[in-house]
Design an enzyme around this catalytic site. Structure first.
Site, mmCIF file in Angstrom:
data_model
loop_
_atom_site.group_PDB
_atom_site.id
_atom_site.type_symbol
_atom_site.label_atom_id
_atom_site.label_comp_id
_atom_site.label_asym_id
_atom_site.label_seq_id
_atom_site.Cartn_x
_atom_site.Cartn_y
_atom_site.Cartn_z
ATOM 1 N N TYR A 1 -4.764 -0.916 -10.078
ATOM 2 C CA TYR A 1 -5.459 -0.410 -11.084
ATOM 3 C C TYR A 1 -5.384 -2.227 -11.831
ATOM 4 C CZ TYR A 1 -8.532 0.829 -15.473
ATOM 5 O OH TYR A 1 -9.049 0.856 -16.031
ATOM 6 N N TYR B 1 -14.162 -1.637 -11.638
ATOM 7 C CA TYR B 1 -15.019 -0.034 -10.929
ATOM 8 C C TYR B 1 -15.505 -0.327 -9.783
ATOM 9 C CZ TYR B 1 -12.459 1.778 -14.888
ATOM 10 O OH TYR B 1 -11.448 2.271 -15.182
ATOM 11 N N LYS C 1 -20.413 6.271 -18.964
ATOM 12 C CA LYS C 1 -20.022 7.077 -20.081
ATOM 13 C C LYS C 1 -20.576 7.360 -21.264
ATOM 14 C CE LYS C 1 -15.765 6.428 -18.606
ATOM 15 N NZ LYS C 1 -15.096 6.674 -17.136
HETATM 16 C C1 LIG Z 1 -17.792 1.510 -14.753
HETATM 17 C C2 LIG Z 1 -16.846 2.890 -14.580
HETATM 18 N N1 LIG Z 1 -17.856 3.044 -13.396
HETATM 19 C C3 LIG Z 1 -16.638 4.073 -12.550
HETATM 20 C C4 LIG Z 1 -15.674 5.252 -13.751
HETATM 21 C C5 LIG Z 1 -15.110 6.427 -13.196
HETATM 22 O O1 LIG Z 1 -15.530 7.409 -13.293
HETATM 23 P P1 LIG Z 1 -14.025 8.510 -13.656
HETATM 24 O O2 LIG Z 1 -13.580 8.180 -14.349
HETATM 25 O O3 LIG Z 1 -15.437 9.593 -13.989
HETATM 26 O O4 LIG Z 1 -13.750 8.686 -12.270
HETATM 27 C C6 LIG Z 1 -14.803 4.250 -14.535
HETATM 28 C C7 LIG Z 1 -14.134 5.291 -16.002
HETATM 29 O O5 LIG Z 1 -13.417 4.733 -16.383
HETATM 30 C C8 LIG Z 1 -15.647 3.216 -15.298
HETATM 31 O O6 LIG Z 1 -15.180 2.743 -16.596
#
Ligand SMILES: Cc1ncc(COP(=O)(O)O)c(C=O)c1O
Length: 328
Positions: free
Chosen positions: A260, A286, A49
């Site tokens: 999730y 993630y 982010k």
């Molecule tokens: C640590 C992490 N990796 C990957 C993502 C995924 O990215 P995006 O939301 O841009 O698809 C997020 C998003 O929330 C994240 O916090």
């Protein structure tokens, strides 16, 4: 392209390191693996982010905002990084969090509090309504709000990943390293949209694979269209000619497990493997899930011998501490 003329507020330590993973490559007996360390972007424990927020906060400041408003899950990395970006830019931060407020704030929640953000707790179905009501209420009190969508995923935020992909292409060129596949977690789509556009701009010839964190096959068409739309909005924002359709967005599904944010064997094994082979820490929601998905694809023979695969570590490490029970 006029990317260098866009409003941008510096937040990230760039370029992030590009490292090889020799022990892990040997352990898996698959393709040669590399990692791009966006867990090291530097803002309040890092993550993907930071790159998006440079452009979002840049626009907020240009518009005269005094408050950032955004939303996410209880352990949202996006919310934590937004709180940090607000602090650094001298802005207030209002976070809409869905889920149950725990008695003891842990992981990202602890950091939100230390960073001085105000939290508003809601149930998930109320999120969209709250994200439009709260800024109105704040404006009625005289605040100048700038609303950042969930995950910072719009054409402005994705700009950070256009530059990230150009940064990676330059690192590969400088080290004369060929990468055949780039693999990363994909959830609200801004990271993938930016990478896809950046790859087109930089002339990257390899394949790009998003690994879905929170969607299963039935939703795939809708998601891929959404990512293509973010990429197109981003292209207009940065002044690139490129245009994308669903066929340009490759996402692998089937790694949702129990849902999730629910840690299962896939994430547990992936986190331990990366930690024990390379001393690199992944997060449970993630990067851990995305890397678990990559390990599964390697074991299923999705990559040819002699190919090189880059795993893009998108951060999220603070959430690890909120999952101690599931991981210990
Ligand atoms: C640590 C992490 N990796 C990957 C993502 C995924 O990215 P995006 O939301 O841009 O698809 C997020 C998003 O929330 C994240 O916090």
């Amino acid at each position: 392209m006029h990317i260098e003329k866009l409003p941008r507020f510096p937040l990230a330590q760039l370029p992030t390191p590009l490292e090889s993973l020799p022990r892990l490559s040997r352990e898996l007996g698959g393709p040669e693996l590399f990692i791009k360390r966006d867990d090291q972007t530097g803002l309040a424990l890092g993550g993907n982010k930071t790159r998006k927020l440079e452009f979002l906060v840049g626009q907020a400041l240009e518009q005269g905002a005094d408050t950032l408003v955004t939303a996410g899950a209880a352990q949202s990395n996006h919310c934590r990084q937004t709180a940090a970006a607000a602090a650094k830019a001298g802005l207030k931060c209002e976070l809409i969090l869905n889920g149950r407020k725990p008695e003891l704030p842990n992981g990202n929640l602890l950091l939100n509090q230390l960073l001085g953000a105000t939290e508003h707790w809601i149930e998930r179905p109320q999120r969209a309504a709250k994200l439009s009501e709260l800024p109105e209420q704040l404006r009625a009190q005289g605040r100048q709000t700038y609303v950042i969508p969930v995950g910072g995923s719009n054409g402005v935020g994705a700009t950070g990943y256009v530059l990230a992909m150009m940064e990676l292409a330059e690192q590969l060129r400088a080290t004369q390293q060929r990468v055949d596949h780039i693999v990363f977690g994909s959830s609200s789509g801004g990271t993938q949209a930016g990478i896809v556009l950046g790859a087109r701009v930089a002339g990257f010839a390899g394949q790009l694979h998003g690994l879905s964190i929170d969607k299963d096959d039935p939703e795939h068409e809708e998601y891929e269209i959404e990512v293509a739309q973010i990429a197109n909005k981003c292209a207009s924002y940065v002044g690139a000619e490129a245009r994308f359709g669903r066929q340009d967005i490759k996402v692998a599904y089937g790694y949702m497990g129990e849902g999730y944010g629910v840690v299962g064997d896939l994430e547990r094994e992936a986190i331990r493997l990366m930690a024990r082979c390379e001393g690199i820490i992944l997060d449970p929601v993630y990067a851990g899930r995305a890397f678990g998905a990559l390990v599964d694809l390697i074991r299923k023979g999705a990559f040819k011998r002699g190919e090189t695969v880059l795993f893009w570590h998108t951060g999220g490490t603070p959430a690890l501490f909120a999952y101690a029970k599931e991981l210990a």
